[in-house]
Design a protein around this motif. Structure first.
Motif, PDB file in Angstrom:
ATOM      1  N   LEU A 103      48.100  34.579  40.364  1.00  0.00           N
ATOM      2  CA  LEU A 103      47.444  34.296  41.695  1.00  0.00           C
ATOM      3  C   LEU A 103      45.307  33.963  41.130  1.00  0.00           C
ATOM      4  O   LEU A 103      45.254  32.725  41.766  1.00  0.00           O
ATOM      5  CB  LEU A 103      46.703  35.362  43.199  1.00  0.00           C
ATOM      6  CG  LEU A 103      45.865  35.634  44.523  1.00  0.00           C
ATOM      7  CD1 LEU A 103      46.850  34.037  44.807  1.00  0.00           C
ATOM      8  CD2 LEU A 103      45.244  36.728  44.682  1.00  0.00           C
ATOM      9  N   LEU A 107      43.637  30.610  40.846  1.00  0.00           N
ATOM     10  CA  LEU A 107      42.437  30.335  41.718  1.00  0.00           C
ATOM     11  C   LEU A 107      41.279  30.099  40.906  1.00  0.00           C
ATOM     12  O   LEU A 107      39.989  29.344  40.810  1.00  0.00           O
ATOM     13  CB  LEU A 107      42.347  31.109  42.388  1.00  0.00           C
ATOM     14  CG  LEU A 107      42.635  31.983  43.297  1.00  0.00           C
ATOM     15  CD1 LEU A 107      43.077  33.482  43.675  1.00  0.00           C
ATOM     16  CD2 LEU A 107      42.540  31.203  44.516  1.00  0.00           C
ATOM     17  N   GLN A 176      48.523  24.915  40.968  1.00  0.00           N
ATOM     18  CA  GLN A 176      47.322  26.191  40.974  1.00  0.00           C
ATOM     19  C   GLN A 176      47.751  26.428  42.323  1.00  0.00           C
ATOM     20  O   GLN A 176      48.147  27.416  42.639  1.00  0.00           O
ATOM     21  CB  GLN A 176      45.823  25.545  41.741  1.00  0.00           C
ATOM     22  CG  GLN A 176      44.920  24.916  40.216  1.00  0.00           C
ATOM     23  CD  GLN A 176      44.696  24.131  40.130  1.00  0.00           C
ATOM     24  OE1 GLN A 176      46.351  23.181  40.282  1.00  0.00           O
ATOM     25  NE2 GLN A 176      44.137  23.071  39.092  1.00  0.00           N
ATOM     26  N   GLN A 180      49.523  30.766  42.511  1.00  0.00           N
ATOM     27  CA  GLN A 180      49.452  31.805  44.279  1.00  0.00           C
ATOM     28  C   GLN A 180      50.174  31.771  44.631  1.00  0.00           C
ATOM     29  O   GLN A 180      49.932  32.752  45.060  1.00  0.00           O
ATOM     30  CB  GLN A 180      48.191  30.606  45.027  1.00  0.00           C
ATOM     31  CG  GLN A 180      46.857  30.138  43.999  1.00  0.00           C
ATOM     32  CD  GLN A 180      45.978  29.443  45.367  1.00  0.00           C
ATOM     33  OE1 GLN A 180      46.416  29.347  46.404  1.00  0.00           O
ATOM     34  NE2 GLN A 180      45.219  28.318  44.089  1.00  0.00           N
TER      35      GLN A 180
END
Length: 417
Positions: A103, A107, A176, A180
């Motif tokens: 995650l 980010l 990305q 996540q």
């Protein structure tokens, strides 16, 4: 104080359905650990191009992932053996923290922060192996090679599905967001593992030793296994094999994307082929090793890998390469499982199952940390196609070293029974 304890297969001590559910959940959760671990290799070309990296920077990402995982597993193995009755919570924590790590990777905005986050995710995910493999090994000692290979086979399912899923997701969302999504998946799997361990009852929660011993005694017992060539040779074979395997897994996608112009989905197909047949091949090879011995299976496996690698040098594109990638996939990870089973065989009765897994992973990390940087430098000079020659040389070296393995490693287990 060390206390020898012979292997007793305790399956009959609990209802078979509970055993099946608990062991299947532990083995099945390994799929998710590898789903993101191997899917990351397909995300790497997108990270590579999106951030304008050079080959050695891509290699450094894999170095951090491998090294952090090895260090965490090595330390975690020692802790597991000191807290054998707490292995269930360790499994739950490993899955949840791995999801947090990926995650964070999805980010953070900079390359250097990605390195840190990748290291955290790699360390957390690798903490899964000492408690999982030591639990399964103690629960099914007479089928150790098969069960450890089955656990590895579940990882191969993740290895195969992960690249396909990652490649498909990259067609519709960013790398990305793909990373996540790891957190909700791993959190749900962690809850399921917690339920399964509780469902298994005392037979699973009380596996292992409750004996109190000092860290010095534990290290002395571990050091005693180095009196002779058996453990050292296993570590070297596993390390050299891991260098070759990881180089193919890391740089084959980059070769296909950068030098063959292949799209992300087809890259995912080839990475999946590199692992898919291991789903069947691994358990079959582990089953054979329980019956005819670890050494002959390891030697034959290494020799076949050398032959396939040589053919990849000659046929480095098109359908021929695709077939060779699939063939390599059949035997890709079986040596890893056999060296793990052999190392635990050697440590039978010492309460060092977690330490042996940690030692193997730490050794592999030491070997593997060099490989991505070296291969990255070679790719910068000669192009990504050098990966085939690089891997083949390592497979050949591993074949020669495997010939020095002592015969009858698994008889250590029988002799201690």
């Amino acid at each position: 104080m060390e206390q020898a304890r012979g292997p007793v297969d305790p399956v009959e001590g609990a209802p078979r359905r509970k055993d099946t559910f608990t062991s299947s959940t532990i083995i099945g959760a390994h799929i998710l650990q590898h789903l993101y671990g191997n899917g990351f290799l397909v995300l790497l070309p997108a990270i590579y191009s999106g951030m304008g990296l050079v080959p050695i920077q891509a290699g450094l990402i894999e170095l951090v992932r491998r090294l952090s995982g090895g260090v965490a597993t090595m330390g975690g193995g020692v802790i597991v053996d000191r807290m054998q009755r707490r292995r269930g919570p360790m499994l739950v924590g490993a899955l949840a923290l791995m999801g947090v790590g990926y995650l964070i990777v999805g980010l953070v905005p900079s390359y250097y922060l990605i390195l840190i986050a990748v290291g955290f995710a790699g360390a957390a995910g690798s903490l899964w192996h000492p408690p999982a493999l030591s639990l399964l090994s103690q629960r099914f000692p007479s089928r150790r090679g098969f069960v450890i290979s089955l656990h590895r086979s579940a990882g191969s399912i993740g290895d195969s599905v992960g690249p396909l899923v990652a490649g498909a997701l990259l067609l519709v969302i960013s790398w990305q967001l793909t990373l996540q999504l790891a957190f909700p998946l791993t959190f749900a799997a962690a809850i399921l593992v917690w339920v399964a361990i509780r469902h298994g009852g005392e037979a699973w929660r009380r596996l292992g030793t409750s004996e109190k011993r000092t860290l010095v005694d534990q290290m002395r017992s571990l050091g005693g296994l180095f009196h002779g060539w058996s453990l050292t040779s296993l570590l070297v074979v596993a390390g050299v094999r891991g260098m070759a395997d990881r180089s193919l897994l890391l740089f084959l996608p980059l070769y296909l994307g950068e030098e063959r112009g292949m799209g992300s989905f087809l890259i995912g197909v080839h990475v999946a082929l590199l692992t898919t047949l291991a789903i069947v091949g691994g358990p079959a090879i582990g089953w054979l090793s329980d019956r005819i011995g670890r050494k002959p299976i390891i030697v034959v496996n290494m020799a076949i890998s050398t032959g396939i690698g040589f053919l990849m040098i000659m046929f480095d594109q098109g359908a021929a390469l695709t077939v060779l990638v699939a063939g390599m996939g059949f035997i890709m990870f079986s040596v890893n499982s056999l060296t793990q089973a052999g190392a635990i065989d050697l440590a039978e009765g010492r309460g060092l199952e977690g330490s042996m897994i940690g030692l193997l992973w730490g050794s592999n990390a030491a070997f593997g940390a060099i490989s991505p940087l070296l291969m990255g430098a070679l790719a910068g000079w000669f192009g990504f196609q050098i990966v085939f020659l690089y891997a083949t040389v390592l497979y050949a070296v591993g074949t020669l070293i495997s010939l020095t393995l002592p015969a009858g490693i698994e008889r250590t287990r029988r002799g201690n029974a």
